[in-house]
Design a protein around this motif. Structure first.
Motif, PDB file in Angstrom:
ATOM      1  N   SER A   1     -47.030 -64.308  64.729  1.00  8.45           N
ATOM      2  CA  SER A   1     -46.917 -62.826  63.574  1.00  8.45           C
ATOM      3  C   SER A   1     -46.232 -62.165  63.169  1.00  8.45           C
TER       4      SER A   1
ATOM      5  N   LEU B   1     -49.668 -64.621  68.170  1.00  5.19           N
ATOM      6  CA  LEU B   1     -50.433 -64.477  67.588  1.00  5.19           C
ATOM      7  C   LEU B   1     -51.631 -64.977  68.023  1.00  5.19           C
TER       8      LEU B   1
ATOM      9  N   ILE C   1     -51.625 -56.114  65.408  1.00  3.02           N
ATOM     10  CA  ILE C   1     -51.409 -56.990  64.619  1.00  3.02           C
ATOM     11  C   ILE C   1     -52.643 -56.536  63.555  1.00  3.02           C
TER      12      ILE C   1
END
Lengths: 579, 579
Positions: free
Chosen positions: A396, A475, A548
């Motif tokens: 991420s 992520l 994100i």
């Protein structure tokens, strides 16, 4: 007369290489000694071979000549593979030298197909030929010059990449014969460029756009690109590996398209009427999932040194040119002097309007609870000095930082692009020879090479490591939240991935550490980090489950497959009236 | 109907596998979720893929069925290679499952030879085919059953080893068809054994000797071997990977020959008149540098499952038998009932006399300044409980411990044999499912997987890690002392390798740590370590430059090559009158 090992390091040094990243080993004994005795070469000992090649990768990308790694037989070699694969995918010149078992044992092992004859020995050819431009075992001292010259040529010619020379321990210390054959490259054909067409594309274009990738940096053609762009007001977007091409404050810089991109650059790509694709492989992570919809109204000219990238054809291209980027841009700048290209101020203004309208780092991020990673990155990039190499690890953090880093002049920006390898932060060791470095990493990725805290401390390297501690692999946390209804495995403290106290670990290795837990202290503490001479770890306690965005989102279809949104329809989806 | 990913883990579980060692990743998303949803499988998350495969290696060697590792695409896969190579060389059954890019992207990448099409994707076939018994990509859900059955068969049949199934992310979540083809192995021919010759060898032999290697353990034939040896008083020596075959207090156990061996076993090998080589590949590290001089007066019978090992022929063998060790020994025990084999008490007594006369751990070691590693090992082995798995890392520690460990009944002894890989201590994670584990490692090797301190702490694994801290790579220090006139590079704090405070690092990861600095405190502190429940790091400050002996020494010849001493002429060289 020199020995094989002496020749190897003398050769590398004469090519301008100053540092060799290594881990010692018995089967590399004469190689290690030759490196020791070479007064012009500096050895940096890493804690794991993985980092020798990662550091050599970044050395190579920074200096433009191969970074060098010395590893030993078997596990030394296999440990080095990840870093070599990374260099292969990111076109980074690298020279790996490995120790190997006795040449007779190696020959038998190869010929017989036996699992192993010696101890530690593995036949490397098959394992690494697919990720190197050249691999050779020196089975006869007389071949040393040929293999070295050939390997160096391959590393540096065409699309750059890693090469690997494997040297049996009994050969390493052998004297060279008086005469050795060298390598003579065959001449490279200069392509015929369709300048007439390019001219007509540019003269007709009202909304030209440059998409610049790492090929521009690899060719050292940044200046030529900016000269052209500025002369004719052509806006520029960059792939992730191409981020270093253009400083963020350049008025022509619009953004960085991709799966985790930004709206302005995606609109620019879709609205342009001429797309000049320079040294970008048009990866899915850059173009999204419908490459045939990319820049639908544009003439597309693609220049790349690698014919295979030109042939890929996901994005229909009008003109493909296999050529060195620097030569192409130098010629373009000369040729275009007589062309009738208008400047495109209105188009640039439009792109810049979008950039202002849709910033990546939203003002509300500052107000969120906890430290938003985008907000932190923006602050950090403001506070990071000029003349710094910025190394960004995978996960991420790579998405967030690549979306929001404001690159200053004389900053280099380096990621693990193609391989996207966790632990890449430690490659910053390879940039530390050239000045100040900051490395940005997640906690999961930091763990993957945490042994190198020892290297940072031992050599007192000027590396400031910022660990975005989001307690696991953020992520994957998003992934399992979005597609697995929160069936979390292997993402955080509740699902198999421990939370690490990085400041405690840093201190155990003798590194100073600064921890940032409140957004109010970011500025003071970051300044404190930069004020400390030498290596520092800065652990930043960021949101564990931060958004994100923007990004290309996917949905799970009834048959289990994923369906992605269109390139310019980034999540969070805009109200159509708002576009 | 199950998905591909569900089938894979259901299959592995039905084969008796209970644990999967993993690191998560987006391209393994459906695999990870299927593992999560399989109620019979436990996932252990490691900090680095290298350790997933190392742990699976030790799981496989311990349980006799494949250990399983789940890794992701690209860097996840390349990080796993070292552990797979180790399993390949040490005949350890292992099942690696990896996530991969979309199948269409993979197919294009393979067909075109382009460096990469997707992101993170690498074509693995060439990289791992040479170190696996079977590698396959599942490109069509209908092939899932075949690949799984074939892979499992290959891992377990003949000489065991790792297999690898690569699963594109778009295939992982696809439903299986109603019917799938399976795999049917072709029938294996049963060899014709020359029992008549074997009988005559045994009936004539006055000084028979068994050299047992890992093949005996792999076949689960330890009991059959000991039955035969005890019945006819045949002394036993073991290769390093075969150390677990026989407890050290067995009167028939003579020693462990090798480059770092012991005098009694070397004398026994050179004096025997019949050498039964069982499941040992007769590596140079076992036989020394003149294999044709090995056991010069002995008939030699070699039994091995791997034809290539039998064909190697370094040691001239009178009878080579390609057969499963367990079947061979079962049949030998039956057949020999009618043979006229005398017992060999005098020969055993002679071998045992040598063993008493030439102990590996000399009494003067206790009196030396600082903690002698042999002395410490002897103490530690006395204090280590029965029913413990002993995992030994590579480097000087492996030599010292393999020479001096007194193996108790119900202890397993596991090293990285063929690959001799640093960082192997962390493979102990794979033994922790089966009871108490101690891992013995040097400081250099500990560093190579120090990130796993987090795994030990997170899962509260019952692993006691003893770090022999000799401040660097002691074996290389010896090497550079002996052959390079003390030109030290990459061996210790003065030459590039930092000294680490392992107790500080352990504590930073939340692990208790005990440090031993004086020999007087060894007993109390080792007892303290064993008294602590769960993981403990014990840092032992041993001599930095301790002698490693006895060993086969080499000299540098005028042409730069090394010349080794004879097999039974171990350093320190004996006064000939004293032999």
């Amino acid at each position: 007369m020199m020995t094989v090992a002496e020749y190897i390091f003398d050769f590398l040094n004469k090519k301008g290489i100053s540092t060799v990243y290594m881990v010692s080993g018995s089967s590399a004994m004469w190689l290690t000694d030759a490196l020791y005795r070479n007064e012009n070469l500096k050895a940096i000992c890493c804690q794991h071979e993985q980092v020798c090649t990662m550091a050599a990768d970044v050395y190579g990308r920074t200096k433009g000549i191969p970074g060098a790694a010395l590893v030993t037989i078997g596990p030394g070699a296999t440990n080095a593979i990840t870093g070599v694969a990374g260099a292969w995918l990111d076109s980074s010149p690298m020279f790996v030298v490995s120790g190997q078992t006795n040449s007779k044992i190696l020959a038998y092992q190869k010929a017989s197909g036996i699992r192993q004859k010696g101890t530690q020995s593995l036949v490397l050819g098959d394992m690494v030929s697919g990720i190197t431009k050249y691999f050779a075992e020196i089975m006869d001292p007389a071949d040393t010059r040929y293999h070295m010259e050939r390997a160096y040529y391959e590393a540096m010619s065409g699309r750059k990449g890693p090469v690997w020379i494997d040297v049996p321990v009994d050969i390493q210390n052998r004297k060279l014969p008086d005469e050795m054959n060298g390598f003579t490259p065959s001449s490279v054909e200069i392509p015929i460029i369709q300048w007439k067409e390019i001219r007509s594309f540019f003269e007709r274009a009202k909304r030209p756009l440059i998409l610049a990738g790492y090929g521009v940096i690899s060719a050292g053609a940044e200046e030529e690109l900016l000269f052209f762009a500025e002369k004719y007001s052509v806006p520029v977007v960059t792939s992730r590996n191409g981020i270093g091409v253009i400083p963020s404050d350049n008025p022509l810089f619009i953004g960085r398209p991709g799966s985790y991109g930004d709206r302005a650059s995606h609109f620019a790509v879709q609205e342009c009427d001429l797309l000049l694709i320079l040294g970008s492989r048009l990866a899915q992570s850059t173009t999204g999932y419908y490459p045939d919809h990319l820049a639908p109204n544009a003439k597309k000219v693609m220049v790349d040194i690698d014919e295979k990238e030109l042939r890929k054809g996901d994005v229909p291209v009008d003109l493909s040119i296999q050529y060195d980027l620097k030569k192409f841009l130098v010629e373009l700048n000369i040729k275009s002097e007589t062309w009738d290209i208008s400047t495109h101020s209105a188009w640039v203004a439009h792109c810049r309007d979008n950039k202002m309208k849709y910033p990546t780092v939203l003002s509300e991020y500052e107000k969120e609870e906890g430290i938003n990673s985008y907000f932190f990155t923006k602050k950090l990039s403001e506070l990071t000095p000029d003349h710094t190499t910025v190394v960004v690890d995978t996960g991420s953090v790579c998405n967030i930082v690549s979306q929001s880093w404001e690159l200053k002049k004389n900053q280099k920006y380096i990621i693990s692009g193609g391989l996207s390898c966790m632990g890449f932060w430690a490659s910053s060791i390879g940039a530390a020879s050239f000045g100040n470095v900051i490395a940005l990493s997640g906690d999961g990725a930091t763990q993957m090479n945490i042994q190198e805290f020892a290297t940072l401390a031992y050599y007192h390297l000027s590396i400031k490591l910022f660990v975005y501690n989001n307690k696991g692999y953020m992520l994957i946390r998003h992934n399992q939240h979005n597609y697995m209804q929160d069936r979390f495995l292997g993402v955080g403290p509740d699902s198999g991935v421990p939370s690490i106290d990085f400041c405690a670990v840093a201190k155990a290795y003798g590194l100073p550490c600064v921890r940032i837990t409140e957004k109010e202290e970011i500025e003071d503490k970051v300044k404190k980090v930069f004020a400390i001479e030498g290596p520092v770890v800065c652990e930043v306690m960021v949101q564990e489950f931060g958004t994100i965005a923007p990004r290309i989102a996917s949905r799970v279809m009834p048959d289990g497959s994923l369906k992605a949104a269109e390139f310019d329809d980034l999540w969070p989806f805009l109200d159509k009236g708002n576009m």
